[in-house]
Write a protein that holds these residues in place. Structure first.
Motif, PDB file in Angstrom:
ATOM      1  N   ILE A 107       0.851  -1.187   0.000  1.00 31.54           N
ATOM      2  CA  ILE A 107       0.000   0.000   0.000  1.00 31.54           C
ATOM      3  C   ILE A 107       0.892   1.244   0.000  1.00 31.54           C
ATOM      4  N   VAL A 108       0.276   2.389  -0.231  1.00 27.35           N
ATOM      5  CA  VAL A 108       0.961   3.680  -0.096  1.00 27.35           C
ATOM      6  C   VAL A 108       0.237   4.457   0.994  1.00 27.35           C
ATOM      7  N   VAL A 109       1.010   5.039   1.922  1.00 29.86           N
ATOM      8  CA  VAL A 109       0.428   5.710   3.089  1.00 29.86           C
ATOM      9  C   VAL A 109       0.914   7.156   3.168  1.00 29.86           C
ATOM     10  N   GLN A 110      -0.017   8.057   3.332  1.00 33.24           N
ATOM     11  CA  GLN A 110       0.296   9.477   3.486  1.00 33.24           C
ATOM     12  C   GLN A 110      -0.364   9.986   4.759  1.00 33.24           C
ATOM     13  N   HIS A 111       0.311  10.861   5.455  1.00 31.20           N
ATOM     14  CA  HIS A 111      -0.125  11.376   6.755  1.00 31.20           C
ATOM     15  C   HIS A 111      -0.602  12.816   6.609  1.00 31.20           C
ATOM     16  N   THR A 112      -1.752  13.137   7.186  1.00 31.17           N
ATOM     17  CA  THR A 112      -2.293  14.494   7.099  1.00 31.17           C
ATOM     18  C   THR A 112      -2.900  14.903   8.429  1.00 31.17           C
ATOM     19  N   ARG A 113      -2.722  16.159   8.794  1.00 29.98           N
ATOM     20  CA  ARG A 113      -3.395  16.703   9.980  1.00 29.98           C
ATOM     21  C   ARG A 113      -4.083  18.005   9.615  1.00 29.98           C
ATOM     22  N   LEU A 114      -5.312  18.151  10.077  1.00 30.34           N
ATOM     23  CA  LEU A 114      -6.001  19.434  10.032  1.00 30.34           C
ATOM     24  C   LEU A 114      -6.028  19.964  11.450  1.00 30.34           C
ATOM     25  N   ASP A 115      -5.430  21.137  11.656  1.00 31.40           N
ATOM     26  CA  ASP A 115      -5.370  21.747  12.979  1.00 31.40           C
ATOM     27  C   ASP A 115      -6.242  22.997  12.940  1.00 31.40           C
ATOM     28  N   SER A 116      -7.379  22.947  13.601  1.00 28.83           N
ATOM     29  CA  SER A 116      -8.288  24.105  13.583  1.00 28.83           C
ATOM     30  C   SER A 116      -8.428  24.694  14.985  1.00 28.83           C
ATOM     31  N   ARG A 117      -7.321  24.630  15.765  1.00 31.54           N
ATOM     32  CA  ARG A 117      -7.354  25.229  17.102  1.00 31.54           C
ATOM     33  C   ARG A 117      -7.573  26.726  17.021  1.00 31.54           C
ATOM     34  N   GLN A 118      -7.026  27.342  15.956  1.00 28.86           N
ATOM     35  CA  GLN A 118      -7.248  28.772  15.766  1.00 28.86           C
ATOM     36  C   GLN A 118      -8.260  28.959  14.650  1.00 28.86           C
ATOM     37  N   SER A 119      -8.768  30.201  14.480  1.00 24.63           N
ATOM     38  CA  SER A 119      -9.896  30.392  13.571  1.00 24.63           C
ATOM     39  C   SER A 119      -9.524  30.080  12.124  1.00 24.63           C
ATOM     40  N   ALA A 120      -8.243  30.219  11.780  1.00 26.91           N
ATOM     41  CA  ALA A 120      -7.811  29.808  10.445  1.00 26.91           C
ATOM     42  C   ALA A 120      -7.104  28.463  10.591  1.00 26.91           C
ATOM     43  N   ASN A 121      -7.540  27.502   9.801  1.00 28.25           N
ATOM     44  CA  ASN A 121      -6.980  26.163   9.973  1.00 28.25           C
ATOM     45  C   ASN A 121      -5.583  26.058   9.382  1.00 28.25           C
ATOM     46  N   ALA A 122      -4.805  25.130   9.911  1.00 27.04           N
ATOM     47  CA  ALA A 122      -3.481  24.819   9.380  1.00 27.04           C
ATOM     48  C   ALA A 122      -3.481  23.359   8.969  1.00 27.04           C
ATOM     49  N   LEU A 123      -2.703  23.040   7.962  1.00 26.29           N
ATOM     50  CA  LEU A 123      -2.659  21.678   7.432  1.00 26.29           C
ATOM     51  C   LEU A 123      -1.213  21.222   7.313  1.00 26.29           C
ATOM     52  N   ILE A 124      -0.966  19.948   7.583  1.00 25.31           N
ATOM     53  CA  ILE A 124       0.317  19.350   7.230  1.00 25.31           C
ATOM     54  C   ILE A 124       0.055  18.036   6.516  1.00 25.31           C
ATOM     55  N   SER A 125       0.986  17.666   5.645  1.00 20.67           N
ATOM     56  CA  SER A 125       0.891  16.359   5.007  1.00 20.67           C
ATOM     57  C   SER A 125       2.275  15.925   4.560  1.00 20.67           C
ATOM     58  N   THR A 126       2.556  14.649   4.720  1.00 22.48           N
ATOM     59  CA  THR A 126       3.819  14.103   4.236  1.00 22.48           C
ATOM     60  C   THR A 126       3.625  12.620   3.963  1.00 22.48           C
ATOM     61  N   MET A 127       4.369  12.113   2.998  1.00 20.05           N
ATOM     62  CA  MET A 127       4.377  10.668   2.811  1.00 20.05           C
ATOM     63  C   MET A 127       4.888  10.025   4.094  1.00 20.05           C
ATOM     64  N   ALA A 128       4.303   8.914   4.476  1.00 23.08           N
ATOM     65  CA  ALA A 128       4.818   8.156   5.613  1.00 23.08           C
ATOM     66  C   ALA A 128       6.170   7.551   5.236  1.00 23.08           C
ATOM     67  N   PHE A 129       6.882   7.043   6.250  1.00 24.68           N
ATOM     68  CA  PHE A 129       8.174   6.409   6.003  1.00 24.68           C
ATOM     69  C   PHE A 129       7.952   4.939   5.671  1.00 24.68           C
ATOM     70  N   ALA A 130       8.449   4.509   4.521  1.00 23.04           N
ATOM     71  CA  ALA A 130       8.257   3.129   4.086  1.00 23.04           C
ATOM     72  C   ALA A 130       9.436   2.253   4.495  1.00 23.04           C
ATOM     73  N   ASP A 131       9.131   1.122   5.062  1.00 21.50           N
ATOM     74  CA  ASP A 131      10.149   0.104   5.334  1.00 21.50           C
ATOM     75  C   ASP A 131      10.335  -0.677   4.038  1.00 21.50           C
ATOM     76  N   THR A 132      11.384  -0.329   3.292  1.00 22.09           N
ATOM     77  CA  THR A 132      11.541  -0.898   1.956  1.00 22.09           C
ATOM     78  C   THR A 132      12.064  -2.328   1.978  1.00 22.09           C
ATOM     79  N   GLU A 133      12.423  -2.800   3.163  1.00 23.27           N
ATOM     80  CA  GLU A 133      12.971  -4.155   3.230  1.00 23.27           C
ATOM     81  C   GLU A 133      12.014  -5.168   3.848  1.00 23.27           C
ATOM     82  N   ALA A 134      10.826  -4.724   4.208  1.00 23.32           N
ATOM     83  CA  ALA A 134       9.905  -5.632   4.892  1.00 23.32           C
ATOM     84  C   ALA A 134       9.456  -6.766   3.986  1.00 23.32           C
ATOM     85  N   VAL A 135       9.573  -7.964   4.466  1.00 23.40           N
ATOM     86  CA  VAL A 135       9.015  -9.135   3.786  1.00 23.40           C
ATOM     87  C   VAL A 135       8.092  -9.788   4.804  1.00 23.40           C
ATOM     88  N   MET A 136       6.816  -9.809   4.513  1.00 23.23           N
ATOM     89  CA  MET A 136       5.863 -10.292   5.525  1.00 23.23           C
ATOM     90  C   MET A 136       5.022 -11.450   4.984  1.00 23.23           C
TER      91      MET A 136
END
Lengths: 136, 136, 136, 136
Positions: A107-136
């Motif tokens: 899968i592909v995983v991306q992380h996002t936060r909406l922070d609306s503590r103040q009247s104007a919202n703030a956003l962050i987003s970044t690709m998650a860190f992938a373990d490229t060697e995982a064999v499960m």
């Protein structure tokens, strides 16, 4: 497109992902649930198998909690709000955490936060860190 | 979950990480310490060993300062505010820097800044850059 | 720390980086130059050699412009505002571009934009894309 | 620079990219189209061949839609707003999606959203996830 013609996608992604940053603000401004302060993972499962995810939440001062079980259908996306995770227990607000996501299908995983503590919202987003060697 | 049943997590992450962007705004709006302008690294240590981190701060006009020593327990997260680093010396406000994080155990590092110089806060976050070839 | 004891850092980073997103907003709110809308690259050179960078700017409708030459001293950081690049020509405001950064020494590059078109500023930041196979 | 002297750039990037997060807010503040809530991919094609992209949009509750065809000229950038994709069908507002981008030439892809639902805009940006093993 005729369903029988549905394009097959080559697999993309990895089976283990980590997000070091985690924090659900305690307060919000604006209409719920759209503008509620929240943190989410967006998951793309481009494969032809259902992806079964197990999410673990790591804390600063006690053992990890999990697994939280989430499924994502074949050729589907799912946006999972940490705010809505309930079993084995809700994720506390105003608390620092990290998360680990394990899947039986790439899968592909991306992380996002909406922070609306103040009247104007703030956003962050970044690709998650992938373990490229995982064999499960 | 019974402590004796605590899940073991396969290692995830790397031992060396870098963050090229660094800047603690000099001013803030909103209640302290929650809304104080700050910059932090979020560290996930999913391993069963304590992680011993050494952080170095690089500047534009003089030699790097460090190491700042930080420990993260096994199966724990830690959010480290650069604002709070004191030894060998505080990180100056309003100054551009970069950071290098070295650990004796694989970790995952994410970089976040809360900028509350204006009445509505702004946020940034990105995974740090992992040195995938480090053997320490 | 005595200068003769200055720690040597193992190399970290790569010699080629790309940033697909580029846009300097035309307008700003707040005191200059701190709150001027700008886009920058933050460069970490942890090596013991001066890094000589050549930056190329790619546009939607004409050939790339460059190289813009920038140096970063050994064990130093440099935050380069695209707004300030002048030679061979300034980077136009309100115009979409991409950038390619080539260095003779491994560096780490992070991309940041401050957008102060509205009264509350917005920020973005992400690690640049590293060409992990570049041999120069 | 004389066109006949145009620098040749070594290829950079990959042929398959994914963005797990996708969401075009339904409402906006500020002058259109500059401040319209939008989501875009920024594409750098540093090669000497035209890049032919096929974009697929994945949804939570039905089969993927695509391909959306986009071309990026040699040594050019293109910022593609998902808002403007029309064929085979527009991307709905207020709906969660993921995207997959396939190209016949290596490209670099970055994801950006401008959210102007509230009077102060918020921005996110992150490098897309590259499928480093794709051979097409």
């Amino acid at each position: 497109m005729n369903p029988t013609d549905q394009k097959k996608f080559a697999p993309i992604g990895h089976k283990r992902w980590a997000i070091a940053e985690g924090y659900i603000p305690e307060t919000s401004h604006g209409p719920e649930p759209e503008m509620t302060s929240h943190e989410s993972i967006c998951v793309l499962n481009a494969s032809d198998q259902e992806a079964h995810l197990q999410i673990w939440i790591f804390y600063a001062d006690h053992e990890p909690v999990g697994p939280y079980s989430v499924s994502v259908g074949p050729r589907r996306t799912k946006h999972v709000r940490f705010n809505n995770l309930k079993d084995p227990e809700p994720v506390p607000r105003g608390t620092e955490y990290s998360s680990l996501i394990e899947s039986d299908t790439p899968i592909v995983v991306q992380h996002t936060r909406l922070d609306s503590r103040q009247s104007a919202n703030a956003l962050i987003s970044t690709m998650a860190f992938a373990d490229t060697e995982a064999v499960m």
